[in-house]
Design a protein around this motif. Structure first.
Motif, mmCIF file in Angstrom:
data_model
loop_
_atom_site.group_PDB
_atom_site.id
_atom_site.type_symbol
_atom_site.label_atom_id
_atom_site.label_comp_id
_atom_site.label_asym_id
_atom_site.label_seq_id
_atom_site.Cartn_x
_atom_site.Cartn_y
_atom_site.Cartn_z
ATOM 1 N N SER A 138 0.853 -1.179 0.000
ATOM 2 C CA SER A 138 0.000 0.000 0.000
ATOM 3 C C SER A 138 0.894 1.236 0.000
ATOM 4 O O SER A 138 2.110 1.134 -0.156
ATOM 5 C CB SER A 138 -0.909 -0.006 1.229
ATOM 6 O OG SER A 138 -1.745 -1.144 1.236
ATOM 7 N N GLY A 139 0.272 2.404 0.219
ATOM 8 C CA GLY A 139 1.040 3.629 0.167
ATOM 9 C C GLY A 139 1.691 3.997 1.493
ATOM 10 O O GLY A 139 1.494 3.350 2.526
ATOM 11 N N THR A 212 5.626 3.339 -3.702
ATOM 12 C CA THR A 212 5.152 4.695 -3.960
ATOM 13 C C THR A 212 6.323 5.481 -4.517
ATOM 14 O O THR A 212 7.426 4.952 -4.672
ATOM 15 C CB THR A 212 4.585 5.333 -2.678
ATOM 16 O OG1 THR A 212 3.884 6.539 -3.004
ATOM 17 C CG2 THR A 212 5.680 5.649 -1.671
ATOM 18 N N GLU A 217 3.424 11.284 -2.317
ATOM 19 C CA GLU A 217 2.995 11.291 -0.918
ATOM 20 C C GLU A 217 3.960 12.110 -0.065
ATOM 21 O O GLU A 217 4.521 11.624 0.915
ATOM 22 C CB GLU A 217 2.881 9.866 -0.390
ATOM 23 C CG GLU A 217 1.831 9.027 -1.114
ATOM 24 C CD GLU A 217 1.613 7.701 -0.435
ATOM 25 O OE1 GLU A 217 0.820 7.629 0.521
ATOM 26 O OE2 GLU A 217 2.258 6.722 -0.871
ATOM 27 N N CYS A 367 -10.277 2.327 -4.937
ATOM 28 C CA CYS A 367 -9.113 2.904 -4.236
ATOM 29 C C CYS A 367 -8.122 1.859 -3.757
ATOM 30 O O CYS A 367 -7.359 2.113 -2.811
ATOM 31 C CB CYS A 367 -9.543 3.786 -3.065
ATOM 32 S SG CYS A 367 -10.708 5.084 -3.494
ATOM 33 N N TRP A 369 -4.642 0.152 -3.866
ATOM 34 C CA TRP A 369 -3.428 0.903 -4.153
ATOM 35 C C TRP A 369 -2.870 0.627 -5.543
ATOM 36 O O TRP A 369 -2.396 1.556 -6.234
ATOM 37 C CB TRP A 369 -2.365 0.633 -3.094
ATOM 38 C CG TRP A 369 -1.200 1.568 -3.194
ATOM 39 C CD1 TRP A 369 0.088 1.245 -3.486
ATOM 40 C CD2 TRP A 369 -1.213 2.992 -2.998
ATOM 41 N NE1 TRP A 369 0.887 2.370 -3.490
ATOM 42 C CE2 TRP A 369 0.108 3.464 -3.190
ATOM 43 C CE3 TRP A 369 -2.216 3.904 -2.677
ATOM 44 C CZ2 TRP A 369 0.450 4.805 -3.082
ATOM 45 C CZ3 TRP A 369 -1.875 5.256 -2.567
ATOM 46 C CH2 TRP A 369 -0.562 5.685 -2.772
ATOM 47 N N ASN A 370 -2.919 -0.617 -6.011
ATOM 48 C CA ASN A 370 -2.441 -0.902 -7.364
ATOM 49 C C ASN A 370 -3.255 -0.136 -8.401
ATOM 50 O O ASN A 370 -2.707 0.397 -9.378
ATOM 51 C CB ASN A 370 -2.501 -2.405 -7.653
ATOM 52 C CG ASN A 370 -1.361 -3.165 -7.008
ATOM 53 O OD1 ASN A 370 -0.330 -2.601 -6.678
ATOM 54 N ND2 ASN A 370 -1.547 -4.455 -6.821
ATOM 55 N N VAL A 372 -4.870 2.681 -7.932
ATOM 56 C CA VAL A 372 -4.515 4.098 -7.818
ATOM 57 C C VAL A 372 -3.234 4.388 -8.599
ATOM 58 O O VAL A 372 -3.162 5.344 -9.382
ATOM 59 C CB VAL A 372 -4.339 4.501 -6.335
ATOM 60 C CG1 VAL A 372 -3.792 5.920 -6.221
ATOM 61 C CG2 VAL A 372 -5.661 4.386 -5.594
ATOM 62 N N LEU A 373 -2.217 3.555 -8.407
ATOM 63 C CA LEU A 373 -0.948 3.762 -9.106
ATOM 64 C C LEU A 373 -1.117 3.620 -10.617
ATOM 65 O O LEU A 373 -0.522 4.382 -11.396
ATOM 66 C CB LEU A 373 0.096 2.779 -8.600
ATOM 67 C CG LEU A 373 0.613 2.991 -7.173
ATOM 68 C CD1 LEU A 373 1.621 1.910 -6.811
ATOM 69 C CD2 LEU A 373 1.228 4.375 -6.997
ATOM 70 N N GLU A 390 -7.805 -1.034 3.409
ATOM 71 C CA GLU A 390 -7.324 0.304 3.766
ATOM 72 C C GLU A 390 -7.835 1.375 2.813
ATOM 73 O O GLU A 390 -7.358 2.509 2.805
ATOM 74 C CB GLU A 390 -5.790 0.294 3.781
ATOM 75 C CG GLU A 390 -5.102 0.521 2.453
ATOM 76 C CD GLU A 390 -5.203 -0.599 1.437
ATOM 77 O OE1 GLU A 390 -4.618 -0.485 0.348
ATOM 78 O OE2 GLU A 390 -5.874 -1.615 1.719
ATOM 79 N N GLN A 391 -8.841 1.047 2.000
ATOM 80 C CA GLN A 391 -9.205 1.926 0.886
ATOM 81 C C GLN A 391 -9.779 3.277 1.314
ATOM 82 O O GLN A 391 -9.648 4.265 0.592
ATOM 83 C CB GLN A 391 -10.171 1.181 -0.037
ATOM 84 C CG GLN A 391 -9.494 0.020 -0.753
ATOM 85 C CD GLN A 391 -10.453 -1.001 -1.302
ATOM 86 O OE1 GLN A 391 -11.657 -0.778 -1.360
ATOM 87 N NE2 GLN A 391 -9.933 -2.146 -1.723
ATOM 88 N N ASN A 394 -6.872 5.463 1.781
ATOM 89 C CA ASN A 394 -6.392 5.892 0.471
ATOM 90 C C ASN A 394 -7.245 7.034 -0.072
ATOM 91 O O ASN A 394 -6.717 8.001 -0.636
ATOM 92 C CB ASN A 394 -6.395 4.719 -0.504
ATOM 93 C CG ASN A 394 -5.386 3.643 -0.146
ATOM 94 O OD1 ASN A 394 -4.484 3.865 0.657
ATOM 95 N ND2 ASN A 394 -5.547 2.463 -0.718
#
Length: 472
Positions: A138-139, A212, A217, A367, A369-370, A372-373, A390-391, A394
């Motif tokens: 994750s981020g 990240t 961030e 949301c 993480w993959n 999002v990226l 954890e969205q 995010n």
């Protein structure tokens, strides 16, 4: 003996892919290393890794896989998929010890890089005097929370689910109790216990590797490095090595890819809204009908990946859902009425190819993480609709700090009505606010590319990481 890095991911497909991409990134810039990835077979279907691993073995000879024995558990005795994973990996510790013993006979192991699910194996690497690093898939925002989590735990005796407050975590915009990671809501759950153990172990690692890049961030990374996220003391060095995305090897449907891309070729530039909610993002029939009505009323072009609703059969909750029956799920006549401007795809879509197509103007995302990226790298603005894990964290960072997404208004239990779906997608595609987000995410796309280029921040971070291995 060969200089080797051992990676140990969670058995989920997304975690395995991220670890493989980390291994490939290391080899691309430091080819003298070899990579061994320890694989714990999943006890339920998290996406078959067999074909993927076979492809990587054939195409990247410097990456080899060490398969651990299968651990059998009674799935019905666990409250969540995450609880199963923690238990399976804990029971796999004796096999990990034997694997490291075997690997060290013929290799000099410079580092042991583990997923957060694998935290019980940290002590095993210490027995072999191998430095352990955590790889955060994750981020940095999520990592900053977990560093702070023990302090949060000690500040109350209540479960988060019984609280009604606004949390102020260093490095993260303030968020309400309702946005807490669901696994942590109940203080007495096994998942809470395992994640607390992971958080307590983080400061004892040799370093933290995060998928990240520095300019994405800024706030979270600065706060972490200033030591504000761990009031109890040590913060390990942090290495930002992203964005690491799937660069090929996962089994895909050529027919579905062709259908999607051929349809997108016929649409105007930046006109299509893409909707996809991850492999675990399942909606009730009632929610899917609201999405359909909202899309229809918006008048916009759309490409929507639809999955079957969650099963009511508890014995099948860890199995992949069947192919959806669109006639049962969607409003009567919806497909006919929208056939000239919409495409509905069953179960899976070629997300990276879709996001990088010039006709795609926005992305409604869960949301993850993959995702999002992938959207950031493609320069596609987002509407944030978090569903699990954890969205919601995010989303806070995507909307408030990164400025790469717009927010949807949710009702009770996260339900979003058709009118709000319509408003959200139209704002993204047609409004000045949507255009502002588009400009930010396009700039971030350029910075992501720069970070991964020679001399970029992520390549430089990898160089510092390698140096830390050689000093150990």
């Amino acid at each position: 003996m060969a200089e080797t890095i051992v990676l140990y991911p969670s058995p989920g497909m997304g975690h395995v892919i991220s670890m493989v991409e980390l291994g490939k990134f290391i080899l691309r810039h430091h080819p003298s290393f070899s990579i061994i990835i320890i694989i714990a077979p999943p006890s339920f279907n998290t996406g078959s890794t067999t074909t993927y691993i076979r492809h990587i073995s054939a195409t990247v000879p410097s990456i080899t896989f060490h398969q651990l024995p299968t651990i059998s558990v009674d799935l019905n005795s666990f409250s969540s998929m995450e609880a199963v994973i923690f238990e399976v990996l804990h029971r796999s510790d004796p096999h990990v010890r034997r694997a490291l013993e075997t690997i060290t006979l013929s290799n000099t192991v410079s580092a042991f890089i583990i997923d957060f699910f694998c935290s019980s194996s940290h002590k095993i690497a210490a027995e072999f005097k191998i430095p352990t690093y955590y790889f955060i898939t994750s981020g940095a925002c999520v990592f900053s929370f977990f560093l702070y989590f023990p302090f949060l735990h000690n500040s109350t005796t209540q479960s988060f689910k019984d609280m009604n407050t606004l949390f102020h975590i260093p490095g993260i915009p303030p968020f309400p109790t309702s946005d807490m990671i669901p696994l942590l809501l109940d203080r007495d759950s096994t998942e809470y216990r395992d994640l607390l153990k992971f958080s307590l172990d983080l400061p004892n690692s040799a370093g933290i590797i995060i998928n990240t890049f520095e300019s994405l961030e800024i706030r979270s990374l600065q706060t972490i490095r200033e030591g504000k996220c761990n009031p109890y003391g040590n913060t390990p060095p942090v290495f930002t090595v992203g964005p690491l995305l799937d660069s090929g090897g996962r089994s895909t449907s050529t027919a579905v890819t062709a259908d999607c891309l051929n349809w997108l070729d016929k649409q105007p530039n930046k006109s299509v809204v893409y909707l996809c909610f991850g492999s675990l993002g399942l909606f009730t029939v009632a929610q899917m009908k609201e999405i359909a009505i909202g899309l229809e009323r918006s008048g916009l072009r759309f490409l929507w990946v639809v999955r079957s609703p969650p099963t009511e059969d508890n014995s099948k909750r860890f199995l992949p859902p069947p192919e959806p029956d669109l006639d049962l799920i969607l409003p009567a006549g919806f497909l006919d009425r929208t056939k000239d401007r919409g495409l509905v795809v069953k179960s899976w879509g070629p997300q990276v190819a879709v996001l990088n197509h010039e006709s795609v103007g926005g992305f409604v995302t869960h949301c993850g993480w993959n995702s999002v990226l992938e959207a950031v790298c493609a320069g596609v603005p987002m509407v944030a609709w978090p569903l699990y894990a954890e969205q919601k964290f995010n989303r806070q960072v995507m909307v408030e700090d990164m400025k790469v997404a717009l927010r949807l208004a949710e009702g009770e239990n996260g339900f979003v009505v058709a009118k709000e779906v319509e408003r959200g997608v139209r704002e993204l595609i047609e409004s000045e606010k949507g255009e502002e987000v588009r400009k930010v995410v396009q700039k971030m796309s350029e910075e992501a590319s720069a970070a991964m280029s020679d001399g970029g921040s992520s390549v430089a971070a990898l160089g510092r990481l390698v140096e830390s291995w050689r000093r150990c």
